[in-house]
Design a protein around this motif. Structure first.
Motif, short mmCIF file in Angstrom:
data_model
loop_
_atom_site.label_atom_id
_atom_site.label_comp_id
_atom_site.label_asym_id
_atom_site.label_seq_id
_atom_site.Cartn_x
_atom_site.Cartn_y
_atom_site.Cartn_z
N LEU A 13 -1.29 2.94 7.37
CA LEU A 13 -0.59 3.81 6.43
C LEU A 13 0.56 3.04 5.81
N SER A 14 0.59 2.95 4.51
CA SER A 14 1.69 2.25 3.83
C SER A 14 2.96 3.08 3.92
N GLY A 15 4.04 2.44 4.36
CA GLY A 15 5.32 3.14 4.45
C GLY A 15 5.79 3.60 3.07
N GLU A 16 5.65 2.72 2.10
CA GLU A 16 6.12 3.06 0.74
C GLU A 16 5.32 4.21 0.14
N ALA A 17 4.01 4.22 0.43
CA ALA A 17 3.17 5.28 -0.12
C ALA A 17 3.56 6.63 0.49
N LEU A 159 -8.96 0.96 7.75
CA LEU A 159 -8.87 1.91 6.63
C LEU A 159 -7.46 1.82 6.09
N LYS A 160 -7.33 1.23 4.90
CA LYS A 160 -5.98 1.05 4.34
C LYS A 160 -5.68 2.18 3.35
N ALA A 161 -4.80 3.09 3.79
CA ALA A 161 -4.43 4.23 2.95
C ALA A 161 -3.16 3.87 2.19
N THR A 162 -3.24 3.87 0.87
CA THR A 162 -2.11 3.38 0.09
C THR A 162 -1.88 4.19 -1.19
N LYS A 163 -0.99 3.65 -2.05
CA LYS A 163 -0.57 4.39 -3.25
C LYS A 163 -1.65 4.43 -4.31
N VAL A 164 -2.53 3.42 -4.32
CA VAL A 164 -3.58 3.34 -5.34
C VAL A 164 -4.92 3.72 -4.70
N ILE A 167 -9.10 -1.20 -4.94
CA ILE A 167 -8.72 -2.53 -5.45
C ILE A 167 -9.23 -2.69 -6.89
N TYR A 168 -8.34 -3.12 -7.75
CA TYR A 168 -8.65 -3.31 -9.18
C TYR A 168 -8.64 -4.80 -9.51
N ASN A 169 -9.16 -5.14 -10.71
CA ASN A 169 -9.16 -6.55 -11.11
C ASN A 169 -7.74 -7.04 -11.46
N PHE A 170 -6.85 -6.09 -11.76
CA PHE A 170 -5.41 -6.39 -11.92
C PHE A 170 -4.65 -5.26 -11.25
N ASP A 171 -3.37 -5.49 -10.95
CA ASP A 171 -2.55 -4.43 -10.37
C ASP A 171 -2.54 -3.23 -11.34
N PRO A 172 -3.11 -2.08 -10.92
CA PRO A 172 -3.20 -0.93 -11.83
C PRO A 172 -1.84 -0.35 -12.22
N ASN A 173 -0.82 -0.68 -11.44
CA ASN A 173 0.52 -0.21 -11.81
C ASN A 173 1.14 -1.08 -12.91
N LYS A 174 0.50 -2.22 -13.19
CA LYS A 174 1.02 -3.10 -14.24
C LYS A 174 0.06 -3.19 -15.41
N GLU A 195 -3.59 -8.81 -5.02
CA GLU A 195 -2.46 -8.74 -4.08
C GLU A 195 -2.28 -7.40 -3.37
N ILE A 196 -3.35 -6.67 -3.24
CA ILE A 196 -3.21 -5.36 -2.58
C ILE A 196 -2.89 -5.53 -1.08
N MET A 197 -3.37 -6.64 -0.49
CA MET A 197 -2.98 -6.98 0.89
C MET A 197 -2.62 -8.46 0.88
N1 LIG Z 1 -5.50 -5.84 -7.56
C1 LIG Z 1 -4.83 -4.79 -7.14
N2 LIG Z 1 -5.47 -3.59 -6.96
C2 LIG Z 1 -4.77 -2.52 -6.50
N3 LIG Z 1 -3.45 -2.51 -6.23
C3 LIG Z 1 -2.78 -3.68 -6.38
C4 LIG Z 1 -3.43 -4.86 -6.84
N4 LIG Z 1 -2.51 -5.87 -6.90
C5 LIG Z 1 -1.34 -5.35 -6.49
N5 LIG Z 1 -1.48 -4.03 -6.18
C6 LIG Z 1 -0.38 -3.19 -5.72
O1 LIG Z 1 -0.50 -3.01 -4.31
C7 LIG Z 1 0.17 -1.79 -3.97
C8 LIG Z 1 -0.33 -1.25 -2.66
O2 LIG Z 1 -0.09 -2.17 -1.61
P1 LIG Z 1 0.64 -1.71 -0.27
O3 LIG Z 1 0.74 -2.89 0.63
O4 LIG Z 1 -0.03 -0.51 0.28
O5 LIG Z 1 2.02 -1.29 -0.87
P2 LIG Z 1 3.43 -1.53 -0.29
O6 LIG Z 1 3.55 -2.98 0.08
O7 LIG Z 1 4.29 -1.15 -1.44
O8 LIG Z 1 3.51 -0.59 0.86
C9 LIG Z 1 -0.15 -0.86 -5.13
O9 LIG Z 1 0.89 0.07 -5.32
C10 LIG Z 1 -0.33 -1.79 -6.32
O10 LIG Z 1 0.75 -1.72 -7.22
#
Ligand SMILES: Nc1ncnc2c1ncn2[C@@H]1O[C@H](COP(=O)(O)OP(=O)(O)O)[C@@H](O)[C@H]1O
Ligand SMILES: O=c1ccn([C@@H]2O[C@H](COP(=O)(O)OP(=O)(O)O)[C@@H](O)[C@H]2O)c(=O)[nH]1
Length: 238
Positions: A13-17, A159-164, A167-174, A195-197
Motif C-alpha cells: 500500500l502506497s503511503g502517499e496514495a 499486489l501494488k495498490a497505488t494512486k494510478v 503502468i503507462y508508457n509515460f507517467d500519467p500524471n505528467k 518509474e512506477i517502482m
Molecule cells: N510509467 C508510469 N506509469 C504509472 N505511474 C508512473 C509511471 N512513472 C511514474 N509514475 C508515478 O508513480 C506514482 C506511483 O508510485 P508509488 O511508488 O505508488 O507512489 P509514491 O512513491 O508517491 O508512494 C504515480 O503517482 C505516478 O505519478
C-alpha cells in the motif's frame, strides 16, 4: 463469493496514495474501502501480508527540514512506515481482522521483530501480517521491502495498490496521452525506465520470478478482481 486464484499474496500500500487530499494523514474513505476489501479476501482464505509505505508522513516532514542527510531522512521514512503500520494494525483489528505487526527495526516496547518463520506461522493461521520499518536499511524503499518479504514468505505475487490504475508508457500524471499496459515484462519495464517502482525492486522480482500487479488503491472492487485473476491494472511478468 470470491473465487481466488492465489493462496498467499503480499499487498503493497502506497503511503502517499493513502493520504489523498488529507495532507500527511490517512484518508478515511480510502482506508475504509481497502479494509472492506481486505476483509472479503481474508474471509475467503487468502493469506495476506502487507507492506505499507510512509510517504504520507515522511515527505511532509523532510520537505520542511532543509539540508537533511539522506540516511537520516531514510530512517525517518522507516519510522513513518511504523506509524502507518500501527494505524493499519489498529484499524484491521477493530474491524475483526486479526493482524500482527513485525518490524525490521527493533522497538521492544511495543513491536514484534521481524522473524520470517513466525510471519509464515501467522499467515498459516489466517492472520494478516504487516511488515513495518522497511528493510531496516537506508537507501531502499518499501517497494524493495515488499519484494524481499514476498520472496521470503513465498508469496505468489506482489499486489501494488497505488494512486494510478496501472503502468503507462509515460507517467500519467505528467503526460495526459499516456497509454496503459495490460501486461509488460520485467525486461521491458526496466529497459524503458518506467518509474512506477524502483529498479532494485523490479530487478529482484525478475530474478526471483515473482510477478507484480499494479492497480488503483482508489477503485472500488479492484483488489477483489485482482485476487480473482481478472484483468485489472497491469501485470508485470518474467
Ligand atoms: N510509467 C508510469 N506509469 C504509472 N505511474 C508512473 C509511471 N512513472 C511514474 N509514475 C508515478 O508513480 C506514482 C506511483 O508510485 P508509488 O511508488 O505508488 O507512489 P509514491 O512513491 O508517491 O508512494 C504515480 O503517482 C505516478 O505519478
Ligand atoms: O527499506 C527502506 C524502506 C523505506 N525507507 C525510507 O522510507 C521512506 C518511505 O517509504 P516509501 O517511499 O517506499 O513509501 P511510499 O512511497 O510507498 O509511501 C522512503 O522514501 C525511504 O526514505 C528506507 O530508507 N528503507
Amino acid at each position: 463469493m470470491i473465487k481466488p486464484i492465489y493462496k498467499r499474496v503480499l499487498l503493497k500500500l502506497s503511503g502517499e496514495a493513502l493520504m489523498k487530499g488529507d495532507a500527511y494523514n490517512i484518508n478515511s474513505s480510502i482506508i475504509k474501502n481497502i479494509i472492506s476489501e481486505i476483509s472479503e479476501i481474508v474471509s475467503c482464505g487468502i493469506e495476506l501480508a502487507i507492506v505499507i509505505g510512509g510517504g504520507n508522513i515522511c515527505r511532509g516532514i523532510s520537505n520542511k527540514i532543509q539540508n537533511i542527510d539522506r540516511s537520516t531522512a531514510d530512517y525517518m521514512g522507516m519510522l513513518a512506515t511504523i506509524i502507518n503500520s500501527l494505524a493499519l494494525f489498529d484499524i484491521l483489528n477493530k474491524s475483526g481482522i486479526i493482524s500482527h505487526v513485525m518490524s525490521a527495526i527493533s522497538i521492544e516496547k511495543f513491536l514484534e521483530s521481524y522473524i520470517p518463520l513466525n510471519a509464515i506461522k501467522y499467515l498459516e493461521e489466517g492472520k494478516v501480517v504487516i511488515f513495518a520499518g522497511g528493510t531496516g536499511n537506508p537507501f531502499f524503499t518499501t517497494d524493495t521491502t515488499a519484494a524481499l518479504r514476498a520472496a521470503e514468505i513465498k508469496a505468489e505475487i506482489i499486489l501494488k495498490a497505488t494512486k494510478v490504475d496501472g503502468i503507462y508508457n509515460f507517467d500519467p500524471n505528467k503526460c495526459l496521452s499516456a497509454i496503459i499496459y495490460k501486461k509488460i515484462t520485467f525486461d521491458e519495464v526496466i529497459s524503458k525506465k518506467l518509474e512506477i517502482m524502483d529498479s532494485t525492486a523490479f530487478s529482484f522480482c525478475r530474478d526471483q520470478k515473482l510477478p507484480i500487479r499494479v492497480f488503483s488503491i482508489i477503485k472500488s472492487g479492484a483488489l477483489k478482481r485482482v485476487i480473482e485473476g481478472k484483468n485489472e491494472g497491469t501485470l508485470v511478468y518474467v
